[in-house]
Design a protein around this motif. Structure first.
Motif, PDB file in Angstrom:
ATOM      1  N   PHE A   1       5.228   1.898   3.972  1.00  0.00           N
ATOM      2  CA  PHE A   1       4.061   2.648   3.519  1.00  0.00           C
ATOM      3  C   PHE A   1       3.430   2.015   2.271  1.00  0.00           C
ATOM      4  O   PHE A   1       2.228   1.818   2.202  1.00  0.00           O
ATOM      5  CB  PHE A   1       4.442   4.109   3.242  1.00  0.00           C
ATOM      6  CG  PHE A   1       3.268   4.956   2.878  1.00  0.00           C
ATOM      7  CD1 PHE A   1       2.326   5.316   3.827  1.00  0.00           C
ATOM      8  CD2 PHE A   1       3.081   5.374   1.569  1.00  0.00           C
ATOM      9  CE1 PHE A   1       1.218   6.075   3.485  1.00  0.00           C
ATOM     10  CE2 PHE A   1       1.977   6.134   1.214  1.00  0.00           C
ATOM     11  CZ  PHE A   1       1.045   6.492   2.178  1.00  0.00           C
TER      12      PHE A   1
ATOM     13  N   ASN B   1      -0.453   6.889   8.697  1.00  0.00           N
ATOM     14  CA  ASN B   1      -0.352   8.298   8.311  1.00  0.00           C
ATOM     15  C   ASN B   1       0.962   8.924   8.770  1.00  0.00           C
ATOM     16  O   ASN B   1       1.482   9.828   8.113  1.00  0.00           O
ATOM     17  CB  ASN B   1      -1.533   9.095   8.889  1.00  0.00           C
ATOM     18  CG  ASN B   1      -2.857   8.602   8.380  1.00  0.00           C
ATOM     19  OD1 ASN B   1      -2.965   8.102   7.257  1.00  0.00           O
ATOM     20  ND2 ASN B   1      -3.885   8.711   9.207  1.00  0.00           N
TER      21      ASN B   1
ATOM     22  N   GLU C   1       3.597   8.194   6.260  1.00  0.00           N
ATOM     23  CA  GLU C   1       3.429   9.080   5.103  1.00  0.00           C
ATOM     24  C   GLU C   1       4.041  10.453   5.381  1.00  0.00           C
ATOM     25  O   GLU C   1       4.748  11.016   4.537  1.00  0.00           O
ATOM     26  CB  GLU C   1       1.946   9.213   4.757  1.00  0.00           C
ATOM     27  CG  GLU C   1       1.690  10.065   3.527  1.00  0.00           C
ATOM     28  CD  GLU C   1       0.224  10.145   3.167  1.00  0.00           C
ATOM     29  OE1 GLU C   1      -0.048  10.328   1.964  1.00  0.00           O
ATOM     30  OE2 GLU C   1      -0.655  10.024   4.057  1.00  0.00           O
TER      31      GLU C   1
END
Length: 181
Positions: A91, A172, A175
């Motif tokens: 990330f 995403n 995350e």
């Protein structure tokens, strides 16, 4: 020596879940993981991101969990296990800026897969704005929204000869995994 709690947290990224007729409920997947000996099992999204704890070695876990998933769901399971630290790096090292018109993907897989993916990307025809980079051992790809499956590189990703080598997730998703791991 006992492994500290943060060092034994993992996410298994399953390949091919809830696509092309391989449908499974994440609660059932979590049960299979628990029955296979992992602890603190939970799912993130419905795309096969399973969080768990284990004291076992990653390669042993991979084999055990693939066998358990294959037996339970009657399909050839492929999964890739990353530690919390590895997911944080994926990330954090994302080289692409967030843009509402683009998807950003990162790939997890076997050692060296990033070089194979980059080679395939370099040979493929690109959509305007489509790009890829390797950072460390991680391959990142950005593509205009709406072009993911239509891009030449996107079609390469579905090749049967690569199915046991990697899986991809939108940045995403990494995350969301980090927020729950």
């Amino acid at each position: 020596m006992k492994v500290s709690n943060s060092d034994n947290r993992f996410c298994a990224f399953l390949r091919g879940v809830n696509v092309k007729g391989t449908n499974m409920k994440m609660a059932e997947v979590c049960s299979v993981f628990a029955e296979a000996g992992t602890k603190d099992v939970s799912a993130v999204l419905a795309s096969g991101n399973i969080l768990f704890s284990s004291e076992e070695e990653v390669e042993e876990l991979k084999n055990t969990l693939e066998e358990a998933m294959s037996a339970h769901f009657s399909y050839e399971a492929f999964l890739f296990i990353k530690s919390k630290k590895e997911i944080e790096a994926i990330f954090r090292e994302n080289p692409f800026e967030t843009n509402p018109g683009y998807h950003i993907y990162s790939f997890v897989g076997v050692d060296g897969i990033e070089k194979i993916l980059m080679s395939e990307f370099e040979k493929s025809r690109k959509a305007p704005g489509e790009a890829a980079q390797i950072i460390g051992c991680n391959f990142y790809w950005t593509v205009p929204k709406g072009n993911t499956l239509d891009s030449e590189f996107g079609n390469i990703l579905g090749r049967k000869n690569l199915k046991n080598s990697f899986t991809s997730r939108n940045i995403n998703t990494f995350e969301k995994v980090l927020k729950k791991i």
